[in-house]
Design a protein around this motif. Sequence first.
Motif, PDB file in Angstrom:
ATOM      1  N   ASP A 109       0.882  -1.164   0.000  1.00 26.09           N
ATOM      2  CA  ASP A 109       0.000   0.000   0.000  1.00 26.09           C
ATOM      3  C   ASP A 109       0.922   1.217   0.000  1.00 26.09           C
ATOM      4  N   ALA A 110       1.056   1.850  -1.179  1.00 35.31           N
ATOM      5  CA  ALA A 110       2.042   2.948  -1.368  1.00 35.31           C
ATOM      6  C   ALA A 110       3.430   2.458  -0.936  1.00 35.31           C
ATOM      7  N   THR A 111       3.988   3.021   0.089  1.00 39.70           N
ATOM      8  CA  THR A 111       5.360   2.622   0.452  1.00 39.70           C
ATOM      9  C   THR A 111       5.367   1.543   1.528  1.00 39.70           C
ATOM     10  N   LEU A 112       4.204   1.194   2.049  1.00 42.80           N
ATOM     11  CA  LEU A 112       4.163   0.173   3.106  1.00 42.80           C
ATOM     12  C   LEU A 112       3.938  -1.206   2.483  1.00 42.80           C
ATOM     13  N   VAL A 113       4.895  -2.127   2.764  1.00 39.09           N
ATOM     14  CA  VAL A 113       4.743  -3.469   2.196  1.00 39.09           C
ATOM     15  C   VAL A 113       4.679  -4.484   3.333  1.00 39.09           C
TER      16      VAL A 113
END
Length: 575
Positions: A109-113
């Motif tokens: 999710d965007a930069t959160l993996v």
Amino acid sequence: MTDDVVLRVHLRGEADVFALRHSGRSVAAAVGLDASDQTRVATALSEVGRVLLAEPAAVTTLFRATPRALNIELSGVTHRTLADVRERPGPDGLAGAARLVDDLRVVQDATLVTITLVKTLRTPPNPAKVRAELAALRPTTPADELWRQNQDLLTALDEAERSRDAQIRMNEELEETNRGVLALYNELTEELEHTNQGVVALYAELEDRSQLLREANDAKTRFLRHVNHELRAPVNSILGLVRVMTSVADPPFSAEQEHQIELVGRSAADLLRMVNDLLDLAKAEATRIQPSWEPVDLRVLLGQLRAALAPAHSRPDVTLAVADPDPPPSMVSDPLLLTQVLRNLTTNALKYTVRGDVRLDVRTDADTITFVVTDTGIGIAADQQERIFEEFYQVPGALQAQVGGTGLGLALVRRLVTALGGELDLRSAPDDGTTVTVVLPREPQRPTDEVPPASEGPTRIVVVDDDPTFRRVLRSALDALDGDDREIAEVADAREALPVIARVRPHVVFLDLRMPGVSGEEILAGLRADPALATTPVVVVTSEPSWAPSDDPYVTVLSKTSLDVDAVAEAVRRS
Ligand code: ADP
């Protein structure tokens, strides 16, 4: 920590991959996975760690021990796109790691993996116990972990060697089994050949027997046809005499003698019923039943039936209801045959019902009229429901023995319904009763209406024979004839012969005599009974040297044993 989280590990750089691997192995051991699964989990985890920690990032790993699986969630911030990393093979992908666990999911999710590894557990772990076990473990160094990895590698090598040896052994065994199977196959083939020969001999014998059976059946039919009058006349005389003796105003008999005369009369009436059943069936068998089509007044027909059923309706606990359709639907059928069908079915219903109802209902649809005979009687077991349509078959039982009968009624009913162009369906359950449904067309179907006129086009020939070899022989003989073109229709199933002939309107029919189901004589009789086909020339092809048509100018006879092109040509020319 939520209840199922058994360990939380924070990672900051590639050097922490060793610690991650060690944690993975420890947790896997603590939740009860065996040594090879522990290595799988540890390896998959270090692969995921390596990919995630490829750029400076902080990764948090949560180990969850749920009742069914060990779930390991690794999450961190990244500037790369990792959505497809799961399918990617090679060092920067996780395709290999995914094969080591039961599930590997990547959610970005965007930069959160977040990457989740799932390893299914056979027995639910106890998270509190797992946590305590992990707390007791000493921390590890990269050197420790390297040594562990080496040990794993050595074990894996040993295992690979062992499985290679096992495979070699299995191959040898397989070869031996193969040799055995081949020998068995040869033996079986030989045995099959033997059996085949036996089957051929048996088949020939069966053919002979069925020929004998056909002849016996023909003899039975002929006998019944001929004794028709001889059987009925004396019984009618007895009945007549009984009537005369009992109708005298002042009979010269004692009460006992009168009773005896009455018994003679009743027995004669029973006998006449049986003889009539028998002869009706014989007639239906000997000839194609030819209905006399005429408009039927159903109210009159059902009224007469109601009256005729009165003697059969003798049980006080049984009510009989015969429909009285008002206004009656119009119908073209054969009233005599239709009455015979309905009388047989309702008489049966009354005979086999001790208490309750017997009903005859009528339903009218656009093209059909449906007659439904329902009773609340003893019913018929499923395994008897086809047999009761056989001639002379009666279901064994006390009531059946008491009410008597010939076992011929339903066999006749089925033939009559077919002759009337209808269909019959029987539903029954023991002790629940029986429902017989007869669906008849409101008007007879006449397929001969659209037949082509007999004089146009090529010479049309129909060959009726169940023997494919003989049909082929005849076809080659016909093909060898000179002259104009021909259309040849072959009929293998004798029951199809009359409809095909009615449709094709052939110039000549080649007809075999002995066929299963319907004999050549019956087909011939059917042809002669149909005004549209009565003069169709027929060449009877038979191996019975003595067979001769009874007085039929349109029949010629050819011998199967001496059949040649000339004989066929001559027969076609004469036809
Ligand atoms: P029959 O009634 O003269 O014995 P059928 O051919 O009419 O001969 O019937 C054959 C047998 O089927 C009977 O003997 C009887 O056992 C069974 N059966 C026919 N109709 C019924 C019915 N409505 N209920 C129970 N059994 C029946």
